[in-house]
Design a protein around this motif. Structure first.
Motif, PDB file in Angstrom:
ATOM      1  N   GLY A   1       0.049   1.682  -9.654  1.00  0.00           N
ATOM      2  CA  GLY A   1      -0.466   2.811  -8.894  1.00  0.00           C
ATOM      3  C   GLY A   1       0.652   3.593  -8.240  1.00  0.00           C
TER       4      GLY A   1
ATOM      5  N   THR B   1      -6.439  -9.023  -0.397  1.00  0.00           N
ATOM      6  CA  THR B   1      -7.395 -10.038  -0.824  1.00  0.00           C
ATOM      7  C   THR B   1      -6.703 -11.377  -1.045  1.00  0.00           C
ATOM      8  OG1 THR B   1      -8.853  -8.397  -1.841  1.00  0.00           O
ATOM      9  CG2 THR B   1      -9.065 -10.665  -2.609  1.00  0.00           C
TER      10      THR B   1
ATOM     11  N   GLY C   1      -4.979  -3.241  -1.644  1.00  0.00           N
ATOM     12  CA  GLY C   1      -6.208  -4.010  -1.499  1.00  0.00           C
ATOM     13  C   GLY C   1      -6.132  -5.352  -2.195  1.00  0.00           C
ATOM     14  N   ALA C   2      -5.520  -5.387  -3.377  1.00  0.00           N
ATOM     15  CA  ALA C   2      -5.378  -6.647  -4.107  1.00  0.00           C
ATOM     16  C   ALA C   2      -4.473  -7.612  -3.358  1.00  0.00           C
ATOM     17  CB  ALA C   2      -4.823  -6.376  -5.504  1.00  0.00           C
TER      18      ALA C   2
ATOM     19  N   LEU D   1      -3.475   2.324  -3.125  1.00  0.00           N
ATOM     20  CA  LEU D   1      -4.625   1.659  -2.508  1.00  0.00           C
ATOM     21  C   LEU D   1      -5.081   0.421  -3.266  1.00  0.00           C
ATOM     22  CD1 LEU D   1      -6.605   1.847  -0.166  1.00  0.00           C
ATOM     23  CD2 LEU D   1      -8.003   3.399  -1.535  1.00  0.00           C
ATOM     24  N   ALA D   2      -5.156   0.501  -4.593  1.00  0.00           N
ATOM     25  CA  ALA D   2      -5.626  -0.651  -5.367  1.00  0.00           C
ATOM     26  C   ALA D   2      -4.682  -1.833  -5.216  1.00  0.00           C
ATOM     27  CB  ALA D   2      -5.782  -0.272  -6.838  1.00  0.00           C
ATOM     28  N   ALA D   3      -3.378  -1.583  -5.271  1.00  0.00           N
ATOM     29  CA  ALA D   3      -2.407  -2.667  -5.123  1.00  0.00           C
ATOM     30  C   ALA D   3      -2.433  -3.238  -3.716  1.00  0.00           C
ATOM     31  CB  ALA D   3      -1.013  -2.157  -5.473  1.00  0.00           C
TER      32      ALA D   3
ATOM     33  N   LEU E   1       0.063  -7.147  -9.561  1.00  0.00           N
ATOM     34  CA  LEU E   1      -0.696  -6.144  -8.829  1.00  0.00           C
ATOM     35  C   LEU E   1      -1.009  -4.949  -9.717  1.00  0.00           C
ATOM     36  CD1 LEU E   1       1.302  -6.159  -5.464  1.00  0.00           C
ATOM     37  CD2 LEU E   1      -0.954  -7.168  -5.884  1.00  0.00           C
ATOM     38  N   PRO E   2      -2.116  -4.255  -9.467  1.00  0.00           N
ATOM     39  CA  PRO E   2      -2.443  -3.063 -10.252  1.00  0.00           C
ATOM     40  C   PRO E   2      -1.347  -2.010 -10.120  1.00  0.00           C
ATOM     41  CG  PRO E   2      -4.297  -3.738  -8.865  1.00  0.00           C
ATOM     42  CD  PRO E   2      -3.121  -4.550  -8.432  1.00  0.00           C
TER      43      PRO E   2
ATOM     44  N   TYR F   1       0.830  -1.204   0.000  1.00  0.00           N
ATOM     45  CA  TYR F   1       0.000   0.000   0.000  1.00  0.00           C
ATOM     46  C   TYR F   1       0.869   1.261   0.000  1.00  0.00           C
ATOM     47  CZ  TYR F   1      -2.279   4.006   1.985  1.00  0.00           C
ATOM     48  OH  TYR F   1      -2.677   5.295   2.209  1.00  0.00           O
TER      49      TYR F   1
ATOM     50  N   LYS G   1       2.777   1.332  -3.600  1.00  0.00           N
ATOM     51  CA  LYS G   1       2.058   1.207  -4.868  1.00  0.00           C
ATOM     52  C   LYS G   1       0.617   1.709  -4.815  1.00  0.00           C
ATOM     53  CE  LYS G   1       4.838  -2.645  -6.608  1.00  0.00           C
ATOM     54  NZ  LYS G   1       4.810  -3.998  -7.221  1.00  0.00           N
TER      55      LYS G   1
ATOM     56  N   SER H   1      -9.676   8.735   3.194  1.00  0.00           N
ATOM     57  CA  SER H   1     -10.129   7.397   2.813  1.00  0.00           C
ATOM     58  C   SER H   1     -10.046   6.446   4.002  1.00  0.00           C
ATOM     59  CB  SER H   1      -9.256   6.854   1.674  1.00  0.00           C
ATOM     60  OG  SER H   1      -9.467   5.469   1.487  1.00  0.00           O
TER      61      SER H   1
END
Length: 263
Positions: free
Chosen positions: A165, A151, A147-148, A143-145, A162-163, A138, A141, A176
């Motif tokens: 970012g 998960t 979070g992935a 938030l999206a990475a 990973l996405p 996090y 990279k 956030s």
């Protein structure tokens, strides 16, 4: 020390709710409305994010601070001589476990849903390191990475690519709740290991039916054994309280009050 933030709805015995994530109670209105038919529902907001503090500075969180705040909420809302029901989910479940350890005299029955106290597992050290990696992803990279990666950890599988970012600015992070959780809650809370052994108050450990085969289901089962607690399955997965609010409230009411209660 600031006064704790909380909301109250309904009538009946006190039920303290401690949300997960960064403690923001967003999305909980349907379940609190359903529970309010049976309980005085007290929804604790540890960081005050729903009470005008979203965007204000946040530091790394301590489990003890959340549970001390929960005790102060009970001091303010629990009638003299009575004990409370407590429900916590995710990070909130860890705070509920610490509340049970240190202030059991105020409690009647605690339900802890999928607490990420992975240190109780035989491979707990490795799982705690995996959550530290989530926090690092996090930070580097975005938030999206992050979070992935989380998960993948929860589902006990390889993360894959990973996405792409960028790290969030401090202003973006403070706006956030999910980012605040990855930045300041997940690391210290997954390092927490509850004391083993029975308590004067009853403990039920819960996991979602959709979480079978996942990390926090395995954690919940292990925790129930080490704490000599009941184990119960709730609808949905880790976010079942948001996805299946009516069924969730019904089962939680039955767990606390018995099979004769009606939703």
């Amino acid at each position: 020390m600031t006064d704790p933030h909380y909301d109250i709805t309904g009538h009946g015995p006190v039920l303290l709710l401690i949300p997960g994530g960064a403690g923001h109670p967003m999305g909980l209105d349907p379940v609190t409305d359903a529970l309010s038919a049976h309980f005085t529902v007290v929804t604790y907001d540890p960081l005050g994010l729903a009470h005008g503090r979203l965007g204000e500075p946040v530091e790394d969180q301590r489990v003890r601070d959340w549970s001390d705040g929960a005790r102060r909420v009970l001091d303010a809302t629990l009638p003299e001589g009575e004990s409370a029901y407590v429900f916590g989910t995710s990070a909130g479940a860890i705070a509920a476990l610490d509340l049970l350890t240190r202030h059991a005299e105020r409690l009647r029955h605690v339900v802890a849903h999928e607490p990420p106290c992975v240190g109780v597992l035989p491979d707990g050290t490795r799982q705690q390191a995996a959550f530290r990696e989530v926090c690092e992803v996090y930070r580097t990279k975005g938030l999206a990475a992050g979070g992935a990666r989380m998960t993948a950890v929860l589902e006990e599988r390889e993360a894959g690519e990973l996405p792409e970012g960028q790290p969030l600015s401090r202003e973006e992070e403070l706006a956030s709740p999910m980012a605040l959780s990855l930045a300041h809650v997940i690391g210290p809370f997954t390092s927490y290991v509850p004391e083993a052994g029975p308590s004067r108050a009853r403990l039920t450990v819960a996991a979602g039916t959709d979480s079978r085969g996942h990390l926090l289901y395995r954690t919940a089962e292990c925790l129930a054994k080490t704490q000599q607690a009941d184990f119960v399955e709730f609808p949905g997965g880790h976010l079942g309280i948001l996805q299946h609010s009516a069924a969730y409230a019904h089962l939680l009411t039955r767990t606390f009050l018995g099979t004769d209660s009606r939703s």
